[in-house]
Design a protein around this motif. Structure first.
Motif, short mmCIF file in Angstrom:
data_model
loop_
_atom_site.label_atom_id
_atom_site.label_comp_id
_atom_site.label_asym_id
_atom_site.label_seq_id
_atom_site.Cartn_x
_atom_site.Cartn_y
_atom_site.Cartn_z
N GLN A 104 0.83 -1.20 0.00
CA GLN A 104 0.00 0.00 0.00
C GLN A 104 0.87 1.26 0.00
O GLN A 104 0.57 2.24 -0.69
CB GLN A 104 -0.93 0.00 1.22
CG GLN A 104 -2.13 -0.93 1.11
CD GLN A 104 -1.84 -2.35 1.55
OE1 GLN A 104 -0.71 -2.83 1.42
NE2 GLN A 104 -2.82 -3.05 2.06
N ILE A 105 1.96 1.24 0.79
CA ILE A 105 2.86 2.39 0.85
C ILE A 105 3.49 2.65 -0.52
O ILE A 105 3.59 3.80 -0.96
CB ILE A 105 3.95 2.17 1.91
CG1 ILE A 105 3.34 2.26 3.32
CG2 ILE A 105 5.07 3.19 1.76
CD1 ILE A 105 4.32 1.98 4.44
N VAL A 106 3.91 1.59 -1.21
CA VAL A 106 4.53 1.77 -2.52
C VAL A 106 3.53 2.37 -3.51
O VAL A 106 3.87 3.25 -4.32
CB VAL A 106 5.08 0.44 -3.05
CG1 VAL A 106 5.65 0.60 -4.46
CG2 VAL A 106 6.16 -0.09 -2.13
N MET B 57 -0.34 -10.90 -5.41
CA MET B 57 -1.21 -10.07 -4.59
C MET B 57 -1.54 -10.88 -3.34
O MET B 57 -2.26 -11.88 -3.40
CB MET B 57 -2.49 -9.68 -5.34
CG MET B 57 -3.42 -8.76 -4.54
SD MET B 57 -2.71 -7.11 -4.28
CE MET B 57 -2.98 -6.37 -5.89
N LEU B 58 -1.00 -10.47 -2.21
CA LEU B 58 -1.19 -11.21 -0.97
C LEU B 58 -2.58 -10.95 -0.38
O LEU B 58 -3.18 -9.91 -0.60
CB LEU B 58 -0.12 -10.80 0.05
CG LEU B 58 1.33 -10.88 -0.41
CD1 LEU B 58 2.26 -10.50 0.74
CD2 LEU B 58 1.67 -12.27 -0.93
N ASN B 59 -3.06 -11.92 0.38
CA ASN B 59 -4.32 -11.80 1.15
C ASN B 59 -5.57 -11.65 0.28
O ASN B 59 -6.55 -11.03 0.70
CB ASN B 59 -4.25 -10.62 2.12
CG ASN B 59 -3.38 -10.91 3.32
OD1 ASN B 59 -3.15 -12.06 3.67
ND2 ASN B 59 -2.85 -9.87 3.94
N MET C 288 -7.02 -5.66 3.06
CA MET C 288 -5.84 -6.48 3.34
C MET C 288 -5.05 -6.85 2.09
O MET C 288 -3.94 -7.36 2.18
CB MET C 288 -6.26 -7.76 4.07
CG MET C 288 -7.02 -7.52 5.37
SD MET C 288 -5.98 -6.80 6.62
CE MET C 288 -4.97 -8.21 7.06
N TRP C 289 -5.63 -6.62 0.90
CA TRP C 289 -4.92 -6.98 -0.32
C TRP C 289 -3.63 -6.17 -0.40
O TRP C 289 -3.63 -4.94 -0.28
CB TRP C 289 -5.78 -6.71 -1.55
CG TRP C 289 -7.04 -7.51 -1.59
CD1 TRP C 289 -7.41 -8.53 -0.77
CD2 TRP C 289 -8.12 -7.34 -2.51
NE1 TRP C 289 -8.64 -9.01 -1.11
CE2 TRP C 289 -9.11 -8.31 -2.19
CE3 TRP C 289 -8.35 -6.48 -3.57
CZ2 TRP C 289 -10.31 -8.42 -2.89
CZ3 TRP C 289 -9.54 -6.59 -4.28
CH2 TRP C 289 -10.50 -7.55 -3.95
N ARG D 232 7.85 -1.29 11.83
CA ARG D 232 7.41 -1.88 10.57
C ARG D 232 5.93 -1.61 10.41
O ARG D 232 5.15 -1.75 11.36
CB ARG D 232 7.68 -3.39 10.56
CG ARG D 232 7.20 -4.09 9.30
CD ARG D 232 7.51 -5.58 9.35
NE ARG D 232 7.04 -6.26 8.17
CZ ARG D 232 7.22 -7.55 7.91
NH1 ARG D 232 7.90 -8.29 8.78
NH2 ARG D 232 6.75 -8.10 6.81
N MET D 233 5.52 -1.23 9.20
CA MET D 233 4.12 -0.92 8.96
C MET D 233 3.30 -2.21 8.77
O MET D 233 3.74 -3.16 8.13
CB MET D 233 3.98 -0.05 7.70
CG MET D 233 2.53 0.32 7.38
SD MET D 233 1.66 1.16 8.74
CE MET D 233 2.48 2.74 8.71
N PHE D 234 2.11 -2.22 9.38
CA PHE D 234 1.12 -3.27 9.19
C PHE D 234 -0.24 -2.62 8.95
O PHE D 234 -0.47 -1.47 9.36
CB PHE D 234 1.03 -4.17 10.43
CG PHE D 234 2.19 -5.11 10.60
CD1 PHE D 234 2.27 -6.28 9.87
CD2 PHE D 234 3.22 -4.81 11.48
CE1 PHE D 234 3.36 -7.14 10.02
CE2 PHE D 234 4.30 -5.66 11.64
CZ PHE D 234 4.36 -6.83 10.90
N THR D 235 -1.14 -3.35 8.33
CA THR D 235 -2.49 -2.81 8.14
C THR D 235 -3.15 -2.53 9.48
O THR D 235 -3.96 -1.61 9.61
CB THR D 235 -3.35 -3.78 7.32
OG1 THR D 235 -3.30 -5.09 7.92
CG2 THR D 235 -2.86 -3.87 5.89
#
Length: 619
Positions: free
Chosen positions: A56-58, A81-83, A90-91, A428-431
């Motif tokens: 998401q950050i990218v 594409m994870l999740n 969460m994608w 570290r970034m997480f959703t």
């Protein structure tokens, strides 16, 4: 070579490259100082970009006019594409990259910017004039003056490497540390401490018996990171590289434990705190002693090399222990390594001493970005670099800083967390760190940010036009779906079981879209209506399907603003509140927040933890 620039960027990592390009594209003259001309934005650890929240950050960096997404697309070896099995909040896109190609592509971008110069050297000291930073001096004695300096030195400030009882200087293996800058800033009142990170061994894939290993393929229809209409490398090729899945076993664990008495993590040689969410293999064995196996991944580092990255096996154990343990893993019995695993300890600065612009509160004109602020990860560093580059340019032109709020971008969450909560471990970034994650999806970063960046003068007109056209199509399809599609599909046998649905009933449309056997894409197949890009269809489908969740999240956002007046009793026992995560309890007991709002801003306390506290206190 000139000796005066508007802005000097010290360090050519992910943060430094984005900072330099952002400031230069906005019109500032920029000097980028980095000792390694072949290592721009070097992938020191994992040869991948993106992942949970990082992807998401990218996308946000790209929407703002940054380059990480563009470079990633040009160097992608595999895309996933994870999740996808979870909700769209969460994608998270993730790409394996050509490690060498990534740095070379960045160098090409940097060298073609007419406002940007590069000088290969170490910066050894800052220059000041009337208590304001005004330039730097380098290891070769060169002096460069500027109106602002952006420090992005990553793990190189007093960097020290560890392999067992053996330690030596370096920010990366084979690369010298940087000295002098930390000591100078400490004298000015800036707080510093040490952090630690690590990396796993690099394996020669030709020595691995891959026939024993399950294969992890990329997506059948790979996407790209950038919102620009530039096909990524894997979209124009059928040759996505594969990754391999491995597992440790009890014999491996026994070998690893035999080296614990020589591990610098356990002998006291390393004093810095390591990343909680990317632990070393010895940390895993200590925290999860009963686990019979831990999953590992072999990931390619390039299309023309046999060097593979062993994800999940970060370590600082002695070399002979590493090799014996590797040979006990199924498939790696005869493996050879190119580089051993090692740990690196380095200086960082307290990010609570920063302004929202990432400028130091104590040293005017000095901006800090990346791991020097206590973060970990290429994506977090690049985001800070981009924002520091923008704000350094605005600073020297006497303009207000460019700030993103927590409900506008993950980048806003990142910077607010650093400023208000500080760090006691690599961030570290997480959703889960974002209160508004269903609003901050990877698919709508262009909608949220491109217009802001265009008005700022950073995002190009081409990017702005693409965004405008896309979301005019989204509006058109949304209107069609809500007001026309339902009527046309009521008579179709495929939807006969749905029954009568009033025209324009968006609630019913959302209920319909939420059914597992019905999607907007399938409805459009039944009733064709022009041609809509897949991303347009996806955007409309998400907004219709999750309308209720989105509305609820907006209400929660309003509630959060009122938490400043909700007090927590003094010396409250957080252990008696069931439902809080272990990390949350640890942090609440340490920081003892006085209000729910203060608790919500502590790193490691998630939105779900706040909801538990609100329920407990009857709110």
């Amino acid at each position: 070579m000139e000796n005066f620039y508007d802005i000097i960027v010290v360090g050519g990592g992910h943060a430094g490259c984005e900072a330099a390009m952002a400031a230069a594209n906005l019109g500032s003259s920029v000097l980028l100082i980095s000792p390694d001309m072949l290592g721009f934005a070097k992938m020191s650890c994992n040869p991948a970009v993106g992942g949970i929240a990082k992807g998401q950050i990218v996308r946000e960096i790209d929407a703002l006019g940054g380059y990480t997404g563009i470079v990633t697309d040009a160097c992608t070896l595999q895309f996933r594409m994870l999740n996808r099995s979870k909700g769209p909040a969460m994608w998270s896109p993730r790409a394996q990259c050509d490690k060498t190609g990534f740095s070379l592509y960045w160098r090409k971008i940097l060298e073609t910017n007419c406002n940007l110069s590069i000088y290969a050297d170490f910066a050894t000291s800052f220059l000041f004039e009337n208590s304001k930073i005004c330039g730097v001096k380098t290891n070769t004695g060169a002096i460069f003056k500027s109106r602002a300096v952006i420090l992005t030195t990553g793990t190189f400030l007093n960097g020290k490497l560890f392999i067992g009882r053996h330690s030596f200087e370096g920010g990366r293996i084979g690369e010298l540390s940087s000295y002098g800058l930390t000591e100078q800033l400490v004298e000015l009142g800036i707080k510093t401490a040490r952090m630690k990170t690590g990396t796993p061994p690099r394996i020669d894939i030709s020595s691995v018996d891959t026939s024993k290993l399950p294969v992890q393929q990329g997506d059948e229809n790979p996407e790209r990171f950038s919102f620009l209409n530039i096909p990524s490398k894997v979209q124009v090729s059928d040759n996505q590289l594969v990754c391999y899945i491995l597992h440790t076993n009890l014999k491996v664990h026994e070998i690893l434990r035999s080296g614990f008495d020589e591990s610098p993590m356990f002998t006291g040689m390393i004093h810095g705190i390591g990343p909680r969410y990317c632990p070393s293999i010895e940390d895993k064995l200590r925290v999860f002693p009963d686990n019979p196996a831990h999953q590992l991944f072999l990931e390619p580092e390039g299309p023309n090399t046999s060097e593979y990255y062993l994800q999940g096996f970060s370590s600082s154990l002695p070399l002979h222990i590493q090799i014996d343990a590797l040979h006990a893993i199924d498939g790696l019995e005869n493996c050879k390594i190119f580089k051993p695993a090692y740990a690196v300890e380095y200086d960082y600065f307290d990010p609570t001493q920063l302004k929202i612009s990432l400028e130091s509160r104590l040293v005017e004109g000095l901006f800090l970005a990346g791991q020097v602020n206590g973060t970990t990860g290429y994506e977090e560093a690049a985001a800070q670099g981009l924002m520091a580059g923008i704000n350094a340019h605005l600073k020297i032109n006497d303009k207000d800083p460019f700030v993103l709020s927590r409900d506008e971008a993950y980048i806003g969450v990142l910077i607010d967390d650093l400023m208000t909560k500080g760090v006691d471990e690599p961030y570290r970034m997480f959703t889960s760190r974002a209160e508004y994650r269903i609003l901050l999806r990877q698919d709508n970063a262009d909608y949220r940010l491109s217009e802001k960046s265009y008005k700022l003068g950073l995002a190009s007109e081409e990017r702005y036009k693409l965004t405008s056209v896309k979301y005019s199509k989204v509006a058109e399809l949304t209107d069609y779906a809500e007001n026309k599609l339902m009527k046309a599909t009521q008579v179709n046998p495929y939807l006969a079981e749905i029954g009568s649905t009033p025209i324009g009933d968006s609630k019913k449309m959302a209920e319909l879209a939420a059914r597992p056997d019905v999607s907007l894409t399938r409805l459009l197949e039944i009733v064709p209506h022009g041609t809509f890009d897949d991303k347009v269809v996806e955007s409309v489908e998400i907004s219709l399907k999750y309308k209720g969740y989105i509305d609820r999240e907006r209400k929660i956002a309003d509630k959060i603003h009122r938490l400043e007046n909700l007090f927590i009793p003094e010396n409250f026992d957080f252990d008696k509140v069931s439902g809080l995560s272990i990390e949350c309890r640890q942090k609440l007991k340490r920081y003892k927040p006085r209000t729910i709002a203060q608790a919500s801003r502590i790193s490691g306390v998630s939105p779900s933890d706040i909801s538990v506290l609100l329920v407990y206190f009857g709110r």
